[in-house]
Design a protein around this motif. Sequence first.
Motif, PDB file in Angstrom:
ATOM      1  N   ARG A  58      -1.312   1.252   1.370  1.00  0.00           N
ATOM      2  CA  ARG A  58      -0.102   1.584   0.632  1.00  0.00           C
ATOM      3  C   ARG A  58       1.138   1.249   1.463  1.00  0.00           C
ATOM      4  O   ARG A  58       2.129   0.717   0.950  1.00  0.00           O
ATOM      5  CB  ARG A  58      -0.106   3.053   0.244  1.00  0.00           C
ATOM      6  CG  ARG A  58      -1.199   3.414  -0.761  1.00  0.00           C
ATOM      7  CD  ARG A  58      -1.344   4.926  -0.887  1.00  0.00           C
ATOM      8  NE  ARG A  58      -0.150   5.532  -1.458  1.00  0.00           N
ATOM      9  CZ  ARG A  58       0.150   6.824  -1.333  1.00  0.00           C
ATOM     10  NH1 ARG A  58      -0.652   7.639  -0.619  1.00  0.00           N
ATOM     11  NH2 ARG A  58       1.237   7.311  -1.904  1.00  0.00           N
ATOM     12  N   VAL A  81       3.847   4.038  -3.884  1.00  0.00           N
ATOM     13  CA  VAL A  81       2.794   3.073  -4.190  1.00  0.00           C
ATOM     14  C   VAL A  81       1.459   3.768  -4.402  1.00  0.00           C
ATOM     15  O   VAL A  81       1.062   4.645  -3.620  1.00  0.00           O
ATOM     16  CB  VAL A  81       2.660   2.035  -3.051  1.00  0.00           C
ATOM     17  CG1 VAL A  81       1.495   1.082  -3.315  1.00  0.00           C
ATOM     18  CG2 VAL A  81       3.959   1.264  -2.862  1.00  0.00           C
ATOM     19  N   ILE A  83      -2.727   2.573  -5.518  1.00  0.00           N
ATOM     20  CA  ILE A  83      -3.610   1.422  -5.663  1.00  0.00           C
ATOM     21  C   ILE A  83      -4.373   1.520  -6.993  1.00  0.00           C
ATOM     22  O   ILE A  83      -4.861   2.592  -7.366  1.00  0.00           O
ATOM     23  CB  ILE A  83      -4.606   1.339  -4.492  1.00  0.00           C
ATOM     24  CG1 ILE A  83      -3.847   1.364  -3.161  1.00  0.00           C
ATOM     25  CG2 ILE A  83      -5.461   0.079  -4.602  1.00  0.00           C
ATOM     26  CD1 ILE A  83      -2.780   0.295  -3.025  1.00  0.00           C
ATOM     27  N   TRP A 274      -1.617  -2.624  -7.742  1.00  0.00           N
ATOM     28  CA  TRP A 274      -0.864  -1.431  -7.356  1.00  0.00           C
ATOM     29  C   TRP A 274       0.160  -1.110  -8.431  1.00  0.00           C
ATOM     30  O   TRP A 274       0.495  -1.959  -9.258  1.00  0.00           O
ATOM     31  CB  TRP A 274      -0.147  -1.658  -6.024  1.00  0.00           C
ATOM     32  CG  TRP A 274       1.010  -2.600  -6.111  1.00  0.00           C
ATOM     33  CD1 TRP A 274       2.329  -2.298  -6.303  1.00  0.00           C
ATOM     34  CD2 TRP A 274       0.954  -4.036  -6.052  1.00  0.00           C
ATOM     35  NE1 TRP A 274       3.097  -3.435  -6.368  1.00  0.00           N
ATOM     36  CE2 TRP A 274       2.267  -4.527  -6.217  1.00  0.00           C
ATOM     37  CE3 TRP A 274      -0.085  -4.953  -5.877  1.00  0.00           C
ATOM     38  CZ2 TRP A 274       2.567  -5.884  -6.213  1.00  0.00           C
ATOM     39  CZ3 TRP A 274       0.216  -6.311  -5.873  1.00  0.00           C
ATOM     40  CH2 TRP A 274       1.522  -6.764  -6.036  1.00  0.00           C
ATOM     41  N   GLU A 276       4.081   0.868  -8.611  1.00  0.00           N
ATOM     42  CA  GLU A 276       5.164   1.441  -7.820  1.00  0.00           C
ATOM     43  C   GLU A 276       6.115   2.180  -8.748  1.00  0.00           C
ATOM     44  O   GLU A 276       6.460   1.676  -9.823  1.00  0.00           O
ATOM     45  CB  GLU A 276       5.935   0.366  -7.056  1.00  0.00           C
ATOM     46  CG  GLU A 276       7.043   0.966  -6.201  1.00  0.00           C
ATOM     47  CD  GLU A 276       8.070  -0.041  -5.721  1.00  0.00           C
ATOM     48  OE1 GLU A 276       9.192   0.386  -5.362  1.00  0.00           O
ATOM     49  OE2 GLU A 276       7.770  -1.247  -5.723  1.00  0.00           O
ATOM     50  N   SER A 302      -9.598  -3.207  -1.881  1.00  0.00           N
ATOM     51  CA  SER A 302      -8.301  -2.966  -1.260  1.00  0.00           C
ATOM     52  C   SER A 302      -8.382  -3.042   0.264  1.00  0.00           C
ATOM     53  O   SER A 302      -7.432  -3.476   0.920  1.00  0.00           O
ATOM     54  CB  SER A 302      -7.754  -1.599  -1.692  1.00  0.00           C
ATOM     55  OG  SER A 302      -8.484  -0.534  -1.124  1.00  0.00           O
TER      56      SER A 302
END
Length: 445
Positions: A58, A81, A83, A274, A276, A302
């Motif tokens: 992140r 952030v 994921i 992701w 945001e 990730s």
Amino acid sequence: MIAKISETLEPINLQGGWPTPRLHPTKEIEAASSALFRQKDVQQSLRYGPELGSSNFRGAIADWLTESYAPKAGSVVSERVAITNGASNGLACVLQKFSDPCYTQGVWMVEPTYFLACPIFRDAGLGGKIFGVPEGKDGIDLEYLGNRLREVDENTLLPMEPRKTVEGGYPKIYRHIVYIIPTFSNPSGGTMSVESRKGLIELARKHDALVVSDDVYDVLRWPTLEGETLEKVGTCTPRLVDIDRNLEGFSAWGNTLSNGSFSKIVAPGIRAGWVEAMPALISAMGTVGATVSGGCQAHFASLVVEKMLSSGALSSHIQKTLIPTYRTRWLSMTKAIRKHLYPLGVRIVGDEGETVGKIAGGFFLYLSFKGCSASGPTIAKTALEKYNVKIAPGGIFSVPDDPESKIRGEDTYLHGARLCWAWNEEVVLVDGIERIAKAILDASK
């Protein structure tokens, strides 16, 4: 009667929006995977991942976004952030947590639209509330959207409470969802101006809407004029999430969410992305049921992408491989269109002839056949059946749940088609354009 496909012509697909497999960074993915498995604690890494994703990843994404966009609102921090396993999953999870089939009054999609998002909205129980909004000349028709939002709100019976309650784990439910691809849009290829973005955020705040912005193409950008550099023409238009937090009057939850994906810049099969947004919204994303049960929904992928990002391999791949390749293909396609299709009345939507100081990017451009003697659907059919070239006809980009969508599109996008340059090499792209020219001539007879 349209002739059958010529057996001498290899099929050309200009419809599918996929990156060429040869551009996938297989060596970089292999190196990142090997580095991961050389770690002494690799067994621990294969456990369930933290709901929002690893803190290191992140943070790496936050730093990368800060470097990529240089937001005036300040650096992106990891608390903004979470994921996901791609943009589609990100949208689905956002709807699970922040929309309610009873309380949420509308989903508003810019038309022409990315039609494959519609089933995601239906799965969230929002079928019957999905509406189209004309794109307009500047990304979205704000006057139309504002009038429709006001109309829906005024005709909603009150009081109305969400079935998803705070006590049940849903601290914020939005009254409306706006879905948009504001930069290098799919399908139109257009980019919203800063003023339109500000206007959209103001509408969202007024009507309690969450603007979900698919920002999956932003970093794939280049100057339209050969020889120019990005440093000379400027950076990408500020994202909606950055404008939202920089405008006076923002709330703790915010009214925008940036939906990102590594599908277009690493590989579709990597299934990592992701979202945001404001920290409060991101924190609530960690309480989506499937995530609480299974942890981060793209945990292993990730960890691999984190290695690529932290080592600089991903940024290098974007700058040294993807952008030069896509720019060359875009130049080849647009030159061929101007040479072979413009004399037949075709135009690239948004092409004003001026290239100095302009930026192009993404995967797509949109053709208008309004100046042709034949209709767009006839041209697309002739191109496929006689010349074995597949294009995306405008009719598939209406909002299927909105019966008025195609009526609004009769004077605009229904007369066109989307073309993608991301899949084929330059010689194939030029061949495809030449075949479309022949199809136009045949369809006009």
